[in-house]
Design a protein around this motif. Sequence first.
Motif, PDB file in Angstrom:
ATOM      1  N   PHE A 154       0.815  -1.218   0.000  1.00  0.00           N
ATOM      2  CA  PHE A 154       0.000   0.000   0.000  1.00  0.00           C
ATOM      3  C   PHE A 154       0.851   1.271   0.000  1.00  0.00           C
ATOM      4  N   GLY A 155       2.171   1.113   0.213  1.00  0.00           N
ATOM      5  CA  GLY A 155       3.032   2.281   0.192  1.00  0.00           C
ATOM      6  C   GLY A 155       3.709   2.514  -1.148  1.00  0.00           C
ATOM      7  N   VAL A 156       3.943   1.433  -1.908  1.00  0.00           N
ATOM      8  CA  VAL A 156       4.679   1.537  -3.165  1.00  0.00           C
ATOM      9  C   VAL A 156       3.795   1.294  -4.381  1.00  0.00           C
ATOM     10  N   LEU A 157       2.981   0.246  -4.335  1.00  0.00           N
ATOM     11  CA  LEU A 157       2.234  -0.163  -5.521  1.00  0.00           C
ATOM     12  C   LEU A 157       1.205   0.848  -6.024  1.00  0.00           C
ATOM     13  N   PRO A 158       0.618   1.717  -5.181  1.00  0.00           N
ATOM     14  CA  PRO A 158      -0.324   2.709  -5.728  1.00  0.00           C
ATOM     15  C   PRO A 158       0.292   3.638  -6.776  1.00  0.00           C
ATOM     16  N   GLN A 159       1.623   3.673  -6.883  1.00  0.00           N
ATOM     17  CA  GLN A 159       2.258   4.448  -7.944  1.00  0.00           C
ATOM     18  C   GLN A 159       2.034   3.815  -9.315  1.00  0.00           C
ATOM     19  N   PHE A 160       1.700   2.512  -9.317  1.00  0.00           N
ATOM     20  CA  PHE A 160       1.593   1.774 -10.567  1.00  0.00           C
ATOM     21  C   PHE A 160       0.229   1.115 -10.769  1.00  0.00           C
ATOM     22  N   LEU A 161      -0.489   0.842  -9.679  1.00  0.00           N
ATOM     23  CA  LEU A 161      -1.791   0.203  -9.749  1.00  0.00           C
ATOM     24  C   LEU A 161      -2.814   1.070  -9.036  1.00  0.00           C
ATOM     25  N   THR A 162      -4.080   0.885  -9.381  1.00  0.00           N
ATOM     26  CA  THR A 162      -5.133   1.583  -8.650  1.00  0.00           C
ATOM     27  C   THR A 162      -5.281   0.953  -7.266  1.00  0.00           C
ATOM     28  N   MET A 163      -5.870   1.687  -6.333  1.00  0.00           N
ATOM     29  CA  MET A 163      -6.023   1.160  -4.976  1.00  0.00           C
ATOM     30  C   MET A 163      -6.885  -0.107  -4.934  1.00  0.00           C
ATOM     31  N   PRO A 164      -7.981  -0.199  -5.717  1.00  0.00           N
ATOM     32  CA  PRO A 164      -8.706  -1.476  -5.741  1.00  0.00           C
ATOM     33  C   PRO A 164      -7.843  -2.634  -6.236  1.00  0.00           C
ATOM     34  N   GLU A 165      -6.956  -2.380  -7.196  1.00  0.00           N
ATOM     35  CA  GLU A 165      -6.063  -3.437  -7.674  1.00  0.00           C
ATOM     36  C   GLU A 165      -5.068  -3.850  -6.597  1.00  0.00           C
TER      37      GLU A 165
END
Length: 282
Positions: free
Chosen positions: A123-134
């Motif tokens: 939840f700290g890194v991936l939202p840069q590349f994926l949407t929050m639901p993803e």
Amino acid sequence: MRKRTAAACIFAGAALILDSRCAALAARESLELCARTLVPNLFPLFVVSAMLVPGLRGLRVPLLSRLLGIPSGSEGIWLLGLCGGFPVGAACAAQAVQSGSLSKPDAQRMLGLCSLCGPAFLFGVLPQFLTMPEVLALFVLQMETSLILAAFWPGASGESLSPSSETVTLPEAVRRAVDSMLSVCAWVTLAGVAAGLLRRWLFPLLPEHAGVVLTGLLELTNGIFALPEENRFLLCTLFVCFGGISVLLQIGGLAGGAGLGMKTCILQKSFHAALGAAAAAA
């Protein structure tokens, strides 16, 4: 086997000598990653987990232990691995073995099952590349596929975690955390140098997607930052569920200190990655 090991060492030594600048740069970047990210995030968790593991032996979640096939009373180790991320769960399992409360066969079965990507990274890194639901879907998918894998993995334990009167003081917890942190940083640096040399000499010869996949399988963070637009969620799931060779080396360093082998863990993470990718592609 010794001949292959010797040949690999000679090849690695030649690469380090012939391209020492690339190796030094990769080592410096890996040490910066340790100082900037791993030590601040993992060291406090290592200290806390070292103190919590003895107390968590009283935690009983019967449904969870049956699903995972782990000894009753070791559910807290899996939960710490899920919440703390790589390689906190492995450190907890190794500490339980060293204290004599968990058998080596049970700990080896748990190494891969409790080595999961934690919510801090997801939840700290991936939202840069994926949407929050993803990202949320990936977190749930990683946990579900780990439970499915555990349910069908042979060698489930019907035992309970042995009681222990061990009390870990803060100075002892800090000492154990320092040992674990040094092991993790050493393996991260080694994997980083290998990845740097491969990126320079091998990856340019491969198709673009092949280089991205190999990068992610070597080291999770670099793989995430190299994700292409196409099949981004699928590749991200593959990298997260596998964890990367760098993480396996970190786990191996911690497991080796407790006399644990890595064969089962490597197989578990490989099957976990395949299962996660198949679920993401469905």
